[in-house]
Design an enzyme around this catalytic site. Structure first.
Site, PDB file in Angstrom:
ATOM      1  N   ARG A  23      -5.174   8.646  -4.582  1.00 27.70           N
ATOM      2  CA  ARG A  23      -5.764   7.704  -5.536  1.00 27.70           C
ATOM      3  C   ARG A  23      -6.348   8.456  -6.732  1.00 27.70           C
ATOM      4  O   ARG A  23      -7.198   9.338  -6.572  1.00 27.70           O
ATOM      5  CB  ARG A  23      -6.846   6.886  -4.842  1.00 27.70           C
ATOM      6  CG  ARG A  23      -7.453   5.801  -5.728  1.00 27.70           C
ATOM      7  CD  ARG A  23      -8.460   4.971  -4.941  1.00 27.70           C
ATOM      8  NE  ARG A  23      -9.127   3.984  -5.748  1.00 27.70           N
ATOM      9  CZ  ARG A  23     -10.105   3.201  -5.293  1.00 27.70           C
ATOM     10  NH1 ARG A  23     -10.501   3.308  -4.044  1.00 27.70           N
ATOM     11  NH2 ARG A  23     -10.682   2.314  -6.084  1.00 27.70           N
ATOM     12  N   GLU A  45      -1.930   5.249  -7.534  1.00 26.92           N
ATOM     13  CA  GLU A  45      -1.632   6.280  -6.547  1.00 26.92           C
ATOM     14  C   GLU A  45      -0.670   7.304  -7.156  1.00 26.92           C
ATOM     15  O   GLU A  45       0.383   6.934  -7.696  1.00 26.92           O
ATOM     16  CB  GLU A  45      -0.977   5.661  -5.304  1.00 26.92           C
ATOM     17  CG  GLU A  45      -1.837   4.646  -4.590  1.00 26.92           C
ATOM     18  CD  GLU A  45      -2.908   5.290  -3.723  1.00 26.92           C
ATOM     19  OE1 GLU A  45      -2.655   6.361  -3.150  1.00 26.92           O
ATOM     20  OE2 GLU A  45      -4.006   4.717  -3.621  1.00 26.92           O
ATOM     21  N   ARG A  86     -11.279   9.581  -6.109  1.00 22.31           N
ATOM     22  CA  ARG A  86     -12.171   8.472  -5.767  1.00 22.31           C
ATOM     23  C   ARG A  86     -13.610   8.942  -5.615  1.00 22.31           C
ATOM     24  O   ARG A  86     -14.548   8.141  -5.671  1.00 22.31           O
ATOM     25  CB  ARG A  86     -11.698   7.771  -4.488  1.00 22.31           C
ATOM     26  CG  ARG A  86     -11.846   8.591  -3.230  1.00 22.31           C
ATOM     27  CD  ARG A  86     -11.370   7.811  -2.025  1.00 22.31           C
ATOM     28  NE  ARG A  86      -9.936   7.561  -2.079  1.00 22.31           N
ATOM     29  CZ  ARG A  86      -9.333   6.563  -1.457  1.00 22.31           C
ATOM     30  NH1 ARG A  86     -10.032   5.708  -0.754  1.00 22.31           N
ATOM     31  NH2 ARG A  86      -8.034   6.419  -1.527  1.00 22.31           N
ATOM     32  N   LYS A 146       0.870  -1.189   0.000  1.00 16.02           N
ATOM     33  CA  LYS A 146       0.000   0.000   0.000  1.00 16.02           C
ATOM     34  C   LYS A 146       0.899   1.228   0.000  1.00 16.02           C
ATOM     35  O   LYS A 146       1.689   1.436   0.918  1.00 16.02           O
ATOM     36  CB  LYS A 146      -0.896  -0.002   1.247  1.00 16.02           C
ATOM     37  CG  LYS A 146      -1.704   1.288   1.424  1.00 16.02           C
ATOM     38  CD  LYS A 146      -2.742   1.423   0.330  1.00 16.02           C
ATOM     39  CE  LYS A 146      -3.611   2.660   0.571  1.00 16.02           C
ATOM     40  NZ  LYS A 146      -2.934   3.924   0.239  1.00 16.02           N
TER      41      LYS A 146
END
Length: 318
Positions: free
Chosen positions: A255, A303, A274, A250
């Site tokens: 995003r 990302e 998002r 991660k």
């Protein structure tokens, strides 16, 4: 004299407040409204039902101060701005004040398409004397519709058109409009997931039918609805559920959904958050990095991360 579709839309919105705990009744009312509308009218009504003139990835910002609305409503009702302000405090908002007006509504602007056209035109007004032009435009449209309809236009301009239902309610209504039940809801939601434009969904359904909905595909420039991650107890449970997959660390970034379309004379590149907001203006470095990609069209998600060019290490998101 028949009730026009925009007036009917406002009547339906009012009725929905009385059925706030009866979702099925709200669905039926909306379905009946969409059934009467043309494909284009249905698209506009879908956007307006969610409090906007456009899908979320385009957005609608009127940026018109409350002071200006007080002045407009005072002129409309032939009272002082102070009186309007006091009534709004007593009744709850400026929309309720406008609803108490006594005018009948004119014939200059009568269709939902005309209302959309005037409000979209309002968003483009700028430059010297723009404030006066904006005030004149809003006074004209409020006078052209009845007080009930004017209430919802005022709330929309304030960003306060909270109706208590969502895009999922609208998908139910689209299915109900077409079949009298929710039997095609799954197909509609699948199309909406890959083309998150609620107006496009209903316009396609009314124009071309269910088969066109079932054949809708990803379109560069229209965001895909992001799926929320589901938590499971451990990695083994994840593999058991989804099968063989690729796992990545991660990364602490922003995003983004990247859309590139080089199939037109003027290439298009968009970055969506998002929440489906267009964030393209925030990432000029990414535009520079991606503009020479040898692709006709591309939709990708990942990302956006800052990198220390000296060390090659990722920088903290903040």
């Amino acid at each position: 004299m028949p009730v026009h579709i925009f007036t009917l839309f406002c009547i339906v919105l009012t009725a929905c407040f009385f059925f706030v705990f009866r979702q099925e009744k709200i669905t039926e009312l909306l379905a009946a409204l969409f059934k009467q509308a043309t494909p284009r009218e249905a698209a506009v009504i879908a956007y307006l039902s969610l409090g906007s003139l456009n899908p979320p990835y385009i957005g609608t910002q009127f940026n018109f101060a409350e002071k200006g609305l007080l002045k407009i409503i005072a002129h409309l009702l032939d009272v002082s701005p102070e009186t309007v302000k006091h009534k709004a405090h007593t009744l709850g908002d400026l929309g309720m004040v406008v609803e108490q007006g006594k005018w009948a509504g004119g014939a200059d602007i009568v269709s939902v398409i005309d209302v959309e056209r005037v409000l979209l035109g309002f968003l483009e007004i700028s430059g010297t004397g723009s404030q006066e032009i904006k005030e004149h435009t809003i006074i004209k449209i409020l006078r052209a519709v009845d007080p009930l309809s004017a209430k919802y236009i005022v709330r929309m301009m304030q960003g306060k058109l909270r109706l208590g239902f969502s895009d999922m309610t609208l998908l139910d209504a689209f299915s109900w409009m077409e079949t009298g039940d929710k039997s095609i809801r799954k197909d509609l939601e699948a199309a909406y997931n890959i083309s998150a434009d609620i107006g496009l969904i209903i316009q396609t359904l009314k124009s071309d039918g269910l088969k066109a909905i079932q054949h809708m595909s990803i379109t560069p420039g229209i965001p895909i609805l992001p799926a929320a991650a589901e938590r499971l107890q451990d990695a083994a449970a994840i593999i058991k559920k989804i099968g063989p997959c690729v796992a990545q660390p991660k990364l602490d970034g922003f995003r983004l959904q990247v859309h590139i379309d080089n199939q037109h004379k003027k290439p298009v590149m968009r970055f969506f958050s998002r929440n489906l907001l267009d964030m393209s203006h925030m990432f000029p470095d990414l535009i520079e990095s991606l503009k020479d990609l040898d692709v006709k069209a591309l939709v990708a998600e990942g990302e956006a991360i800052c990198v220390d060019v000296q060390t090659g290490s990722f920088l903290p998101f903040q």
